[in-house]
Design a protein around this motif. Structure first.
Motif, PDB file in Angstrom:
ATOM      1  N   SER A  24       0.832  -1.200   0.000  1.00  0.00           N
ATOM      2  CA  SER A  24       0.000   0.000   0.000  1.00  0.00           C
ATOM      3  C   SER A  24       0.867   1.250   0.000  1.00  0.00           C
ATOM      4  O   SER A  24       1.907   1.296   0.660  1.00  0.00           O
ATOM      5  N   ASN A  25       0.409   2.235  -0.755  1.00  0.00           N
ATOM      6  CA  ASN A  25       0.907   3.603  -0.611  1.00  0.00           C
ATOM      7  C   ASN A  25      -0.297   4.410  -0.131  1.00  0.00           C
ATOM      8  O   ASN A  25      -0.993   5.039  -0.920  1.00  0.00           O
ATOM      9  N   PRO A  26      -0.571   4.335   1.173  1.00  0.00           N
ATOM     10  CA  PRO A  26      -1.796   4.971   1.674  1.00  0.00           C
ATOM     11  C   PRO A  26      -1.610   6.480   1.789  1.00  0.00           C
ATOM     12  O   PRO A  26      -0.481   6.978   1.683  1.00  0.00           O
ATOM     13  N   PRO A  27      -2.688   7.217   2.001  1.00  0.00           N
ATOM     14  CA  PRO A  27      -2.529   8.654   2.258  1.00  0.00           C
ATOM     15  C   PRO A  27      -1.799   8.847   3.587  1.00  0.00           C
ATOM     16  O   PRO A  27      -2.187   8.249   4.586  1.00  0.00           O
ATOM     17  N   TYR A  28      -0.726   9.639   3.580  1.00  0.00           N
ATOM     18  CA  TYR A  28       0.028   9.794   4.831  1.00  0.00           C
ATOM     19  C   TYR A  28       0.415  11.239   5.159  1.00  0.00           C
ATOM     20  O   TYR A  28       1.266  11.489   6.002  1.00  0.00           O
ATOM     21  N   ILE A  29      -0.207  12.186   4.475  1.00  0.00           N
ATOM     22  CA  ILE A  29       0.069  13.588   4.781  1.00  0.00           C
ATOM     23  C   ILE A  29      -0.841  14.028   5.942  1.00  0.00           C
ATOM     24  O   ILE A  29      -2.034  13.740   5.935  1.00  0.00           O
TER      25      ILE A  29
HETATM   26  N1  GLN Z   1       4.382  11.120  -1.699  1.00  0.00           N
HETATM   27  C1  GLN Z   1       3.261  11.996  -1.745  1.00  0.00           C
HETATM   28  C2  GLN Z   1       3.697  13.423  -1.492  1.00  0.00           C
HETATM   29  O1  GLN Z   1       4.650  13.639  -0.793  1.00  0.00           O
HETATM   30  C3  GLN Z   1       2.212  11.612  -0.724  1.00  0.00           C
HETATM   31  C4  GLN Z   1       1.521  10.400  -1.131  1.00  0.00           C
HETATM   32  C5  GLN Z   1       0.748   9.796  -0.028  1.00  0.00           C
HETATM   33  O2  GLN Z   1       0.171  10.432   0.869  1.00  0.00           O
HETATM   34  N2  GLN Z   1       0.735   8.523  -0.047  1.00  0.00           N
HETATM   35  O3  GLN Z   1       3.100  14.339  -2.007  1.00  0.00           O
END
Ligand code: GLN
Length: 274
Positions: free
Chosen positions: A180-185
């Protein structure tokens, strides 16, 4: 010129791509046409494309395509633009799952364009996988990519939303590999990101909640439905999140093995065994 004035770094390079797009030519064909004057219709199309870029729309959305792991992926504003950092997860999978010929069963949570799952299916020719996304528009993009990349027969793309109870049981797991590349911001940080991201990319793919970690907790809580005993989980992580994400997955009974660094030297992928 307009792109430079708008503060865009690779203005010459991007201008050439936009001109090729407007003319319906490859960049190589464009160069072969050298100094030919552009027909008026091409010039008008180019002005439209350049105006979108000046407005900070990502190049990938304007061109409708982005390369990932050397493969062409269709993209639309419904999906996060595939990023080179995410190729770290593919490298990690290739390093950890040494036998490429096994019929591994995989799942990709929040598949978006499908770049992770479909690349893995190309690299593991006998694997099959499920790609889940909460956006039907994203799934349509992933389905088109699965077809174009010749892996549609091994990819099942399903609508699913980890904010709804029971989501993990419905996937038909557990799986040998969960990615998974989940939302992580952190939600409060999204507006401070570059305009291409904050104004154009899907919130659903970025918003990790108040501390950026909500999706990891949700995934960890379903470990038993998602990962086989002895199976593996690979997740992309944000800068500085490794300690907290390690403890989230450790509390869920996974043994965190390693982190893998992106090209900038930042721990970008965490691997864990169940
Ligand atoms: N890598 C993305 C960014 O820094 C964030 C993607 C995510 O939240 N998975 O903009």
């Amino acid at each position: 010129m307009a792109l430079t004035a708008a503060g865009i770094d690779n203005a010459r390079f991007e201008a050439r791509l936009l001109l090729a797009e407007a003319a319906g030519l490859s960049v190589a064909q464009l160069i072969a046409h050298g100094t030919d004057a552009a027909p008026p219709a091409v010039a008008a199309t180019l002005r439209g494309l350049a105006a979108r870029r000046v407005g900070r729309e990502p190049m990938a959305y304007i061109l409708g395509e982005r390369e990932f792991w050397g493969l062409p992926f269709k993209v639309s504003p419904a999906v996060l633009v595939p990023r080179p950092d995410s190729e770290t997860l593919i490298e990690a999978a290739l390093a950890l799952l040494a036998d490429r010929t096994k019929p591994w069963r995989m799942v990709d949570l929040g598949t978006g364009s499908g770049c992770l799952l479909l690349t893995l299916l190309r690299e593991f020719p006998n694997a099959s996988g499920v790609g889940m996304d909460a956006s039907a528009d994203a799934l349509a993009v992933a389905q088109a990519n699965a077809g174009a990349l010749g892996v549609a027969g091994r990819a099942e793309l399903v609508l699913g939303d980890w904010r709804q109870p029971g989501w993990a049981e419905r996937l038909g797991g557990p799986f040998d590999l969960v990615v998974s590349n989940p939302p992580y911001i952190e939600v409060g940080a999204i507006d401070g990101l570059m305009a291409e991201v904050s104004r154009f990319e899907p919130r659903l793919a970025l918003d990790g909640g108040p501390d950026g970690l909500v999706a990891y907790r949700t995934i960890a809580a379903e470990a038993a439905n998602l990962v086989t005993k002895g199976g593996r989980l690979l997740v992309e992580i944000g800068q500085g999140q490794m300690p907290e994400i390690t403890s989230i997955f450790a509390s869920a009974g996974l043994a965190v093995e390693a982190s893998f660094k992106d090209l900038g030297g930042i721990p970008r992928v965490m691997s864990a065994k169940y």
